[in-house]
Design a protein around this motif. Sequence first.
Motif, PDB file in Angstrom:
ATOM      1  N   ILE A 166       0.866  -1.176   0.000  1.00  0.00           N
ATOM      2  CA  ILE A 166       0.000   0.000   0.000  1.00  0.00           C
ATOM      3  C   ILE A 166       0.903   1.226   0.000  1.00  0.00           C
ATOM      4  CG2 ILE A 166      -1.831   1.251   1.171  1.00  0.00           C
ATOM      5  CD1 ILE A 166      -2.658  -1.499   0.057  1.00  0.00           C
ATOM      6  N   ALA A 167       0.953   1.907  -1.148  1.00  0.00           N
ATOM      7  CA  ALA A 167       1.850   3.045  -1.315  1.00  0.00           C
ATOM      8  C   ALA A 167       1.383   4.240  -0.501  1.00  0.00           C
ATOM      9  CB  ALA A 167       1.940   3.422  -2.791  1.00  0.00           C
ATOM     10  N   SER A 168       2.265   5.203  -0.312  1.00  0.00           N
ATOM     11  CA  SER A 168       1.888   6.458   0.331  1.00  0.00           C
ATOM     12  C   SER A 168       0.970   7.231  -0.609  1.00  0.00           C
ATOM     13  CB  SER A 168       3.134   7.281   0.662  1.00  0.00           C
ATOM     14  OG  SER A 168       3.880   7.530  -0.518  1.00  0.00           O
ATOM     15  N   ALA A 169       0.197   8.122  -0.040  1.00  0.00           N
ATOM     16  CA  ALA A 169      -0.799   8.846  -0.835  1.00  0.00           C
ATOM     17  C   ALA A 169      -0.181   9.925  -1.703  1.00  0.00           C
ATOM     18  CB  ALA A 169      -1.859   9.451   0.086  1.00  0.00           C
ATOM     19  N   ASP A 170       1.055  10.334  -1.405  1.00  0.00           N
ATOM     20  CA  ASP A 170       1.676  11.383  -2.225  1.00  0.00           C
ATOM     21  C   ASP A 170       2.385  10.776  -3.427  1.00  0.00           C
ATOM     22  OD1 ASP A 170       3.584  10.193  -0.630  1.00  0.00           O
ATOM     23  OD2 ASP A 170       4.321  12.050   0.275  1.00  0.00           O
ATOM     24  N   GLU A 171       3.466  10.030  -3.204  1.00  0.00           N
ATOM     25  CA  GLU A 171       4.203   9.460  -4.323  1.00  0.00           C
ATOM     26  C   GLU A 171       3.412   8.383  -5.062  1.00  0.00           C
ATOM     27  OE1 GLU A 171       8.166   8.186  -3.813  1.00  0.00           O
ATOM     28  OE2 GLU A 171       8.831   9.994  -2.782  1.00  0.00           O
ATOM     29  N   GLY A 172       2.520   7.695  -4.362  1.00  0.00           N
ATOM     30  CA  GLY A 172       1.802   6.590  -4.994  1.00  0.00           C
ATOM     31  C   GLY A 172       0.543   6.989  -5.730  1.00  0.00           C
ATOM     32  N   ALA A 173       0.088   8.216  -5.564  1.00  0.00           N
ATOM     33  CA  ALA A 173      -1.217   8.609  -6.096  1.00  0.00           C
ATOM     34  C   ALA A 173      -1.335   8.410  -7.604  1.00  0.00           C
ATOM     35  CB  ALA A 173      -1.500  10.067  -5.737  1.00  0.00           C
ATOM     36  N   ALA A 174      -0.320   8.830  -8.364  1.00  0.00           N
ATOM     37  CA  ALA A 174      -0.406   8.752  -9.822  1.00  0.00           C
ATOM     38  C   ALA A 174      -0.454   7.301 -10.301  1.00  0.00           C
ATOM     39  CB  ALA A 174       0.778   9.479 -10.452  1.00  0.00           C
ATOM     40  N   THR A 175       0.350   6.430  -9.678  1.00  0.00           N
ATOM     41  CA  THR A 175       0.379   5.028 -10.094  1.00  0.00           C
ATOM     42  C   THR A 175      -0.916   4.325  -9.713  1.00  0.00           C
ATOM     43  OG1 THR A 175       2.775   5.045  -9.745  1.00  0.00           O
ATOM     44  CG2 THR A 175       1.726   2.909  -9.994  1.00  0.00           C
ATOM     45  N   ILE A 176      -1.402   4.597  -8.511  1.00  0.00           N
ATOM     46  CA  ILE A 176      -2.692   4.033  -8.108  1.00  0.00           C
ATOM     47  C   ILE A 176      -3.788   4.524  -9.058  1.00  0.00           C
ATOM     48  CG2 ILE A 176      -4.443   4.010  -6.289  1.00  0.00           C
ATOM     49  CD1 ILE A 176      -2.096   4.273  -4.268  1.00  0.00           C
ATOM     50  N   GLY A 177      -3.752   5.806  -9.386  1.00  0.00           N
ATOM     51  CA  GLY A 177      -4.735   6.362 -10.309  1.00  0.00           C
ATOM     52  C   GLY A 177      -4.660   5.720 -11.684  1.00  0.00           C
ATOM     53  N   ALA A 178      -3.428   5.441 -12.160  1.00  0.00           N
ATOM     54  CA  ALA A 178      -3.277   4.795 -13.470  1.00  0.00           C
ATOM     55  C   ALA A 178      -3.910   3.408 -13.460  1.00  0.00           C
ATOM     56  CB  ALA A 178      -1.790   4.703 -13.820  1.00  0.00           C
ATOM     57  N   ALA A 179      -3.712   2.666 -12.376  1.00  0.00           N
ATOM     58  CA  ALA A 179      -4.317   1.338 -12.270  1.00  0.00           C
ATOM     59  C   ALA A 179      -5.838   1.434 -12.262  1.00  0.00           C
ATOM     60  CB  ALA A 179      -3.821   0.642 -11.010  1.00  0.00           C
ATOM     61  N   ALA A 200       1.200   2.253   3.891  1.00  0.00           N
ATOM     62  CA  ALA A 200       0.937   3.535   4.539  1.00  0.00           C
ATOM     63  C   ALA A 200      -0.544   3.727   4.844  1.00  0.00           C
ATOM     64  CB  ALA A 200       1.423   4.666   3.636  1.00  0.00           C
ATOM     65  N   PRO A 201      -0.884   4.193   6.051  1.00  0.00           N
ATOM     66  CA  PRO A 201      -2.292   4.457   6.373  1.00  0.00           C
ATOM     67  C   PRO A 201      -2.946   5.443   5.407  1.00  0.00           C
ATOM     68  CG  PRO A 201      -0.960   4.484   8.366  1.00  0.00           C
ATOM     69  CD  PRO A 201       0.000   4.415   7.217  1.00  0.00           C
ATOM     70  N   GLU A 202      -2.211   6.486   5.020  1.00  0.00           N
ATOM     71  CA  GLU A 202      -2.769   7.465   4.079  1.00  0.00           C
ATOM     72  C   GLU A 202      -3.060   6.811   2.734  1.00  0.00           C
ATOM     73  OE1 GLU A 202      -0.041   9.535   6.996  1.00  0.00           O
ATOM     74  OE2 GLU A 202       0.074   7.769   5.710  1.00  0.00           O
ATOM     75  N   GLY A 203      -2.181   5.894   2.329  1.00  0.00           N
ATOM     76  CA  GLY A 203      -2.403   5.182   1.077  1.00  0.00           C
ATOM     77  C   GLY A 203      -3.594   4.250   1.152  1.00  0.00           C
ATOM     78  N   ALA A 204      -3.785   3.603   2.312  1.00  0.00           N
ATOM     79  CA  ALA A 204      -4.957   2.742   2.486  1.00  0.00           C
ATOM     80  C   ALA A 204      -6.243   3.560   2.352  1.00  0.00           C
ATOM     81  CB  ALA A 204      -4.900   2.045   3.842  1.00  0.00           C
ATOM     82  N   ALA A 205      -6.241   4.750   2.934  1.00  0.00           N
ATOM     83  CA  ALA A 205      -7.420   5.627   2.816  1.00  0.00           C
ATOM     84  C   ALA A 205      -7.653   6.037   1.366  1.00  0.00           C
ATOM     85  CB  ALA A 205      -7.241   6.850   3.705  1.00  0.00           C
ATOM     86  N   MET A 206      -6.575   6.280   0.619  1.00  0.00           N
ATOM     87  CA  MET A 206      -6.727   6.639  -0.792  1.00  0.00           C
ATOM     88  C   MET A 206      -7.312   5.478  -1.589  1.00  0.00           C
ATOM     89  SD  MET A 206      -3.998   8.038  -3.606  1.00  0.00           S
ATOM     90  CE  MET A 206      -4.477   9.742  -3.309  1.00  0.00           C
ATOM     91  N   TRP A 207      -6.779   4.286  -1.401  1.00  0.00           N
ATOM     92  CA  TRP A 207      -7.350   3.127  -2.088  1.00  0.00           C
ATOM     93  C   TRP A 207      -8.837   2.998  -1.786  1.00  0.00           C
ATOM     94  CZ3 TRP A 207      -6.103   0.277  -6.021  1.00  0.00           C
ATOM     95  CH2 TRP A 207      -4.764   0.056  -6.375  1.00  0.00           C
TER      96      TRP A 207
END
Length: 297
Positions: free
Chosen positions: A118-131, A152-159
């Motif tokens: 589970i990526a962080s919500a900052d650096e991981g946002a674009a890749t999660i969005g692409a998926a 990352a908890p922030e990344g879990a919330a984004m997912w």
Amino acid sequence: MPSNEQIVHQALGRIEAGYVFPEKTAAVDAAIRRRLAQGEYGGLDGPSLCEAVTSHLQEVCPDKHLRLLWVDQPQSLDPADDDKGRAAFRALLRAENQGIRRVEQLEGNIGLVDVRWIASADEGAATIGAAMQLVAGSSALVVDLRECRGGAPEGAAMWCSYFFPDDQVHLNDFYERSTGATRQFWTAAHLPAPRYTGRPVLVLTSSVTFSGGEDVAYTLQAHGRAELVGETTRGGAHPTDRHPVTEHIMVTVPTARTINSVTGTNWEGTGVVPDIAAPAGEALDVALRTALERLGA
């Protein structure tokens, strides 16, 4: 090179200073120091010491995030470089495509996203969005967390945010010992890809699924937004800091606890129990059949 006694003393100091349940640290300290005095750790090499101390820590305090870890890559011991393991985790995510192993379109227009971290919500946002963009047109979605070991908890919330219609869903809270404050996590107002709503979501779990992966599974299940298929997860719900003790040994100290807004509790020690039990190796097939049933196919 510090002695095993010095390593254990330093690790216990970190636990006493930071563990989210300070009332438990005295028992932990006493149990490990008793074994230390009896010479149980004297002749152990680094990996064996980590294994033994971790086992003994969890005998007294069954918290799966409370550990000594051996790492092959040497780490800095300069206090100025101790960022609680965040830089190393960011480097791991960059090397692992922000945790996304694969995205597929399967028969019946069912999307599949295989998530390993589970990526962080900052650096991981674009890749999660692409998926999520790639599966935006699917009729149902399978999120494979069977090999997801944390994040990352922030990344879990984004997912989780992708599966709700707006930013009005209170997902969970995190209580942090260091500040005594409770931080709320809500669905995000803005996402880099379309939200995935009004369609079935199946989440695959296994006995390997841990920490941040469990966060996503538990949260979506508790809010009634996904069906879980597979095995009960490992049961680690406490956000954790990592501190180097030697160049190759670090102590991981849970510093916060998760409180789900629906259940009022979390999955620590129990794991996340699937809605549809299946061996991990069969979970995808079961989920695909279930998705087609939900679609009336």
